[in-house]
Design a protein around this motif. Structure first.
Motif, PDB file in Angstrom:
ATOM      1  N   GLU A  12      -3.887   8.496   1.846  1.00 18.56           N
ATOM      2  CA  GLU A  12      -4.634   8.344   0.597  1.00 18.56           C
ATOM      3  C   GLU A  12      -4.350   6.972   0.003  1.00 18.56           C
ATOM      4  O   GLU A  12      -3.240   6.452   0.116  1.00 18.56           O
ATOM      5  CB  GLU A  12      -4.208   9.430  -0.400  1.00 18.56           C
ATOM      6  N   LYS A  13      -5.356   6.386  -0.618  1.00 13.80           N
ATOM      7  CA  LYS A  13      -5.192   5.067  -1.220  1.00 13.80           C
ATOM      8  C   LYS A  13      -4.273   5.154  -2.438  1.00 13.80           C
ATOM      9  O   LYS A  13      -4.459   6.010  -3.303  1.00 13.80           O
ATOM     10  CB  LYS A  13      -6.544   4.498  -1.636  1.00 13.80           C
ATOM     11  N   THR A  40      -1.783   2.608  -5.284  1.00 15.78           N
ATOM     12  CA  THR A  40      -1.537   1.270  -5.807  1.00 15.78           C
ATOM     13  C   THR A  40      -0.243   0.737  -5.214  1.00 15.78           C
ATOM     14  O   THR A  40       0.791   1.416  -5.233  1.00 15.78           O
ATOM     15  CB  THR A  40      -1.415   1.301  -7.344  1.00 15.78           C
ATOM     16  N   ASP A  69       0.829  -1.214   0.000  1.00 11.93           N
ATOM     17  CA  ASP A  69       0.000   0.000   0.000  1.00 11.93           C
ATOM     18  C   ASP A  69       0.864   1.265   0.000  1.00 11.93           C
ATOM     19  O   ASP A  69       0.525   2.271   0.645  1.00 11.93           O
ATOM     20  CB  ASP A  69      -0.941   0.018   1.221  1.00 11.93           C
ATOM     21  N   GLY A  72       1.781   6.683   1.077  1.00 11.92           N
ATOM     22  CA  GLY A  72       1.032   5.527   1.541  1.00 11.92           C
ATOM     23  C   GLY A  72       1.464   5.038   2.906  1.00 11.92           C
ATOM     24  O   GLY A  72       2.018   5.775   3.723  1.00 11.92           O
ATOM     25  N   LYS A  73       1.223   3.774   3.146  1.00 15.18           N
ATOM     26  CA  LYS A  73       1.330   3.163   4.468  1.00 15.18           C
ATOM     27  C   LYS A  73       2.711   3.301   5.104  1.00 15.18           C
ATOM     28  O   LYS A  73       2.831   3.551   6.306  1.00 15.18           O
ATOM     29  CB  LYS A  73       0.961   1.680   4.358  1.00 15.18           C
TER      30      LYS A  73
END
Length: 511
Positions: A325-326, A328, A147, A292-293
């Protein structure tokens, strides 16, 4: 004449020079006292016995062998005061408060279940990758993340342009932690945004190393930033004192924006890093941006250090762990840090893990090739196993004595098949490893004793990320403007130069 006078005045009032001068005077006074006491047979015997007791202690410590040898030689050369010098400058004497400044806190436990799931995924995909990532997870709970997207920057200018764009988007907080900040085009542009964001009630915080900025910023620069609404702290304030803690510096380069965007790598906030200021020819550096993560680990790293400096005992960081935020998923990512406050040499072991795991190739950028015995053996063994090992170092050095030590290590490596290149246009400041089109590290850890044992450092380990291919391409492009060092180059060195390098190399762990 006026210019000369101004330059002299500037040097005489330089805070770093003043501190070093006062420390040197203290050392001279100590040696003067010891030499005057040596006429007393009892005191002479006591000092010599004390030095030999320290010598036995050093030999039996669980330290790097090269570090121990350097101190043993120094103590044997000067038994009268060698033991005293070790007490002042040797070992890993860390203050109790400073020991708190590492990544061991309750917030890490919130990532354990997520990290375990990702480790299990890795185990089913590639057991070798699982072992490397599991090491970081076991050390201090450094989360193994998917993520996350990774963007690679092949120079400081690319990072600078991206950073300005992302800073403008900040809504909640901006955290910056740097070894060097210097006023100029780069920092002034960033500061203008930070001031504006602080007025918009964005939580802006800065940590900078006092030694790294001693010649670049006024001594009260943290107070000046505070007046602008920016929470600023200096790490390990310079003091004219004979204490080993002055050796422990914050060498990390971290930016975190809203727990959503993070930066890491070799690029500090000064104009030479974007080639606006020429110091040692063309400045070659690397950096990465995370989205991301995995940014969460950078957030926690910063907050732990900030709380230590600000004297905050509260360790509930949940309000800063804003959902990202999401994005890919772009392979597996593990942000990590290293410190002199524990027995885990994370930075060194991360490098060793990648070298030992390499099957086809491993390419390394480093400004300083002041390598430990473990690293030297690993590089030579990998090469003898058929791995294509290449190292790119500067051709124009920033420190002549360090460059002499770097060059003293060429021959032993080249004889075992390691290929070494000097970046002819200038100075390599990047600290990056890339291997087999599958693994990479980008961070702040140099291949030297300071980074491995004395400094606070950070880095990002990547597996199967798209950035890895870009890092390989950048390395190979850099080799096109670099000159490979041959064994003949190593042999065609003046005898006095060899002796000078050999002596420096012996005491390299102490620099």
């Amino acid at each position: 004449m006026k210019i000369v006078t101004n330059n002299l005045k500037k040097h005489l009032t330089n805070r770093l020079i003043i501190v070093f001068l006062l420390i040197f005077l203290q050392l001279l006074f100590l040696l003067y006292v010891l030499f005057n006491l040596k006429d007393s047979l009892f005191i002479n015997i006591c000092l010599n016995v004390f030095s030999y007791v320290i010598l036995i202690y050093v030999i039996n410590r669980q330290d790097n062998p090269s570090y121990k040898i350097a101190w043993c030689v120094l103590i044997l050369l000067f038994p009268l005061f060698g033991g005293i010098l070790y007490l002042l400058f040797g070992g890993r004497k860390i203050s109790k408060n400073l020991k708190m400044a590492n990544l061991s806190y309750d917030a890490v436990s919130k990532n354990l279940d997520y990290s375990k799931d990702k480790l299990q995924e890795l185990y089913s995909i590639d057991k070798a990758a699982y072992k490397i990532f599991n090491y970081g997870n076991n050390c201090d709970g450094f989360a193994v993340c998917e993520d996350t997207q990774v963007t690679f920057f092949k120079n400081g200018n690319e990072k600078f342009k991206s950073l300005l764009v992302e800073l403008e988007k900040a809504k909640h907080f901006i955290f910056l932690e740097y070894f060097i900040i210097e006023e100029g085009k780069m920092w002034n542009a960033i500061l203008e945004i930070l001031e504006r964001k602080a007025k918009e009630h964005v939580d802006v915080r800065i940590i900078y190393d006092d030694f790294g900025c001693a010649t670049n910023l006024p001594s009260d620069y943290d107070k000046l930033l505070m007046k602008k609404g920016i929470k600023a702290y200096k790490f390990n304030r310079l003091r004219p004192a004979l204490i080993i803690q002055m050796n422990n510096r914050d060498h990390r380069k971290i930016v975190v924006i809203d727990n959503n965007v993070g930066y890491c790598g070799g690029v500090n906030l000064a104009d030479e890093y974007i080639n606006e200021k020429v110091r040692f020819g063309v400045w070659k550096d690397n950096a990465i941006m995370l989205k991301g993560k995995a940014v969460e680990t950078l957030t926690l790293m910063f907050l732990q250090m900030y709380n230590f400096l600000a004297g905050i005992s509260e360790y509930d960081f949940s309000k800063y762990l804003i959902p990202c935020e999401k994005v890919t998923s772009d392979g597996f990512v593990q942000a990590y840090c290293d410190s002199p406050t524990d027995s885990d040499d994370v930075g060194l072991n991360m490098h060793l893990n990648l070298i030992n795991n390499a099957k086809k190739y491993i390419y390394i950028y480093t400004p300083y090739l002041i390598i430990t015995s473990e690293l030297s053996k690993a590089l030579c063994l990998a090469s003898q196993n058929g791995v294509d090992v290449r190292i790119c170092v500067p051709h124009i050095p920033d420190k002549s004595y360090v460059f002499a030590i770097t060059r003293s290590n060429y021959k032993a490596l080249i004889e075992k098949g390691v290929r070494i290149y000097e970046f002819t246009p200038g100075f390599v400041h990047a600290k990056s490893f890339v291997s087999d089109d599958e693994y990479a590290i980008c961070g702040t850890v140099n291949t030297d004793y300071r980074s491995y044992y004395l400094h606070f450092e950070c880095g990002v380990l990547m597996y199967k990320s798209k950035a890895i291919v870009e890092m390989k391409k950048d390395f190979l492009e850099t080799l096109k403007v670099s000159e490979e060092v041959s064994i003949d180059d190593c042999n065609n060195v003046y005898l006095l130069t060899r002796i000078y390098r050999a002596i420096l190399n012996l005491f390299a762990p102490l620099f």
